[in-house]
Design a protein around this motif. Structure first.
Motif, PDB file in Angstrom:
ATOM      1  N   ALA A  58       0.828  -1.213   0.000  1.00  0.00           N
ATOM      2  CA  ALA A  58       0.000   0.000   0.000  1.00  0.00           C
ATOM      3  C   ALA A  58       0.861   1.262   0.000  1.00  0.00           C
ATOM      4  O   ALA A  58       0.467   2.290  -0.556  1.00  0.00           O
ATOM      5  N   GLY A  90     -14.588   5.029   0.588  1.00  0.00           N
ATOM      6  CA  GLY A  90     -13.358   4.256   0.696  1.00  0.00           C
ATOM      7  C   GLY A  90     -12.768   4.248   2.090  1.00  0.00           C
ATOM      8  O   GLY A  90     -12.288   3.213   2.564  1.00  0.00           O
ATOM      9  N   SER A  94     -12.237   0.883   4.276  1.00  0.00           N
ATOM     10  CA  SER A  94     -10.904   0.448   4.685  1.00  0.00           C
ATOM     11  C   SER A  94     -10.848   0.152   6.186  1.00  0.00           C
ATOM     12  O   SER A  94     -10.137  -0.760   6.618  1.00  0.00           O
ATOM     13  N   GLY A  97     -12.271  -3.215   6.539  1.00  0.00           N
ATOM     14  CA  GLY A  97     -11.338  -4.203   6.003  1.00  0.00           C
ATOM     15  C   GLY A  97     -10.196  -4.518   6.949  1.00  0.00           C
ATOM     16  O   GLY A  97      -9.804  -5.679   7.091  1.00  0.00           O
ATOM     17  N   GLY A 183     -12.343   0.183  -0.520  1.00  0.00           N
ATOM     18  CA  GLY A 183     -11.668   0.361   0.762  1.00  0.00           C
ATOM     19  C   GLY A 183     -11.463  -0.957   1.489  1.00  0.00           C
ATOM     20  O   GLY A 183     -10.401  -1.206   2.063  1.00  0.00           O
ATOM     21  N   ALA A 186      -8.751  -2.830  -0.278  1.00  0.00           N
ATOM     22  CA  ALA A 186      -7.443  -2.219  -0.025  1.00  0.00           C
ATOM     23  C   ALA A 186      -6.843  -2.738   1.270  1.00  0.00           C
ATOM     24  O   ALA A 186      -5.637  -2.990   1.361  1.00  0.00           O
ATOM     25  N   ALA A 187      -7.677  -2.927   2.282  1.00  0.00           N
ATOM     26  CA  ALA A 187      -7.190  -3.383   3.587  1.00  0.00           C
ATOM     27  C   ALA A 187      -6.882  -4.875   3.595  1.00  0.00           C
ATOM     28  O   ALA A 187      -5.894  -5.310   4.182  1.00  0.00           O
ATOM     29  N   VAL A 223      -7.153   6.476   0.237  1.00  0.00           N
ATOM     30  CA  VAL A 223      -7.605   5.209   0.820  1.00  0.00           C
ATOM     31  C   VAL A 223      -6.412   4.336   1.206  1.00  0.00           C
ATOM     32  O   VAL A 223      -6.368   3.759   2.294  1.00  0.00           O
ATOM     33  N   THR A 224      -5.422   4.228   0.310  1.00  0.00           N
ATOM     34  CA  THR A 224      -4.258   3.390   0.617  1.00  0.00           C
ATOM     35  C   THR A 224      -3.397   4.006   1.720  1.00  0.00           C
ATOM     36  O   THR A 224      -2.809   3.281   2.522  1.00  0.00           O
ATOM     37  N   THR A 227      -5.209   3.166   4.871  1.00  0.00           N
ATOM     38  CA  THR A 227      -5.054   1.733   5.123  1.00  0.00           C
ATOM     39  C   THR A 227      -3.666   1.413   5.665  1.00  0.00           C
ATOM     40  O   THR A 227      -3.512   0.624   6.601  1.00  0.00           O
TER      41      THR A 227
END
Length: 303
Positions: A58, A90, A94, A97, A183, A186-187, A223-224, A227
């Motif tokens: 990420a 997102g 996340s 996630g 999201g 991403a997690a 978002v990243t 995360t």
């Protein structure tokens, strides 16, 4: 030249990591994806533990996406309003996630889950994108012009907003849901989610391809980054040495990719991305069925 990664606890080639970061950066600039769907599986293949690959990948996505967005902002191909709506969903997704990731990590099942998620999602998305891209190219060759976007049930939902950069007047609900889904991925999977977001923005929301790429990268950045912060605090699986090596290559690659992407047609971009997604999916699926070199791995329960 070998370098030791303290969190991953393995030694890998620095040249290979720089090359991997550059390759993913090029893809980021070309297709509007963070590149996590490619970089995370490739880190698996290099022997990086899946938990570390997910959390650290990420970091590189953030860097390459920032570099790519800067190039697209100069061309005015970023819908900031749409990107903000996607971002709200997102960030919420996340957080969910990371909670799921932490729970599965304590149960010792996170590695298998990550790989299965990749095979399922990459297979579905890659197959649909490839089919749609081929169909679009055949229509173009036959002289048929498709509609800019088709009105479906999504466009009849309430809470409508006008997105001038995309030329749309649609409900804010679909972008929020798309952002939340990305999201979560991403997690759990260590991806920016562009390989799902880009098709969703084109086929579900009806956005023009030239605006989709820059807008996708804009949302991916935040978002990243969020995360990564959650993983660093809650799971301690972010390897800074690995992240820096990937980032150095990724920033340069994103600038190269944005130039290449501007010279290709929308259908060509989509079919290239679909082919790449399916190739990675096939390799991961093959690894799940082949007998591993090491049948048993000793690890502390819950680590």
């Amino acid at each position: 030249m070998q370098i030791y990664l303290p969190i991953a606890e393995v030694s890998v080639s620095l040249i290979l990591l720089l090359g991997l970061g550059t390759l993913v950066g090029i893809l980021s600039g070309m297709f509007g994806v963070g590149g996590g769907f490619l970089i995370t599986p490739l880190l698996f293949f290099m022997g990086i533990p899946p938990a570390v690959a997910v959390a650290t990948g990420a970091n590189q996505i953030v860097a390459s996406s920032v570099s790519g967005v800067m190039a697209h902002l100069k061309r005015r191909t970023v819908d900031l309003k749409m990107g903000t709506v996607l971002l709200v969903g997102g960030l919420f997704g996340s957080a969910i996630g990371v909670y799921i990731f932490n729970f599965l990590k304590t149960q010792g099942q996170v590695d298998l889950l990550v790989k299965i998620c990749y095979v399922v999602f990459l297979g579905i998305i890659g197959g649909l994108m490839f089919y749609e891209s081929v169909k679009s190219m055949m229509k173009r060759r036959a002289g048929k012009r498709g509609k800019r976007h088709v009105h479906v049930w999504v466009h009849g939902l309430p809470f409508k907003m006008r997105f001038r950069a995309s030329g749309l007047y649609i409900s804010a609900i679909p972008p929020l849901l798309v952002g939340a889904a990305v999201g979560i991925l991403a997690a759990i999977m260590g991806v920016g989610g562009g390989f799902i977001m880009v098709p969703a923005m084109i086929y579900l929301l009806g956005m023009p391809t030239k605006v989709v790429i820059g807008t996708s990268l804009f949302q991916i950045i935040f978002v990243t980054a969020f995360t990564t912060l959650l993983h660093a605090v809650s799971t301690q699986t972010v390897d800074i040495v690995l992240a820096l090596a990937l980032i150095l290559g990724g920033v340069v690659g994103a600038q190269i990719g944005s130039v290449i992407g501007a010279k290709l047609k929308a259908e060509q971009l989509r079919i290239l991305l679909a082919s790449l997604v399916l190739a990675v999916c096939f390799k991961l699926a093959l690894d799940l069925f082949l007998t591993p070199d090491e049948l048993y791995i000793l690890a502390e329960f819950g680590s």
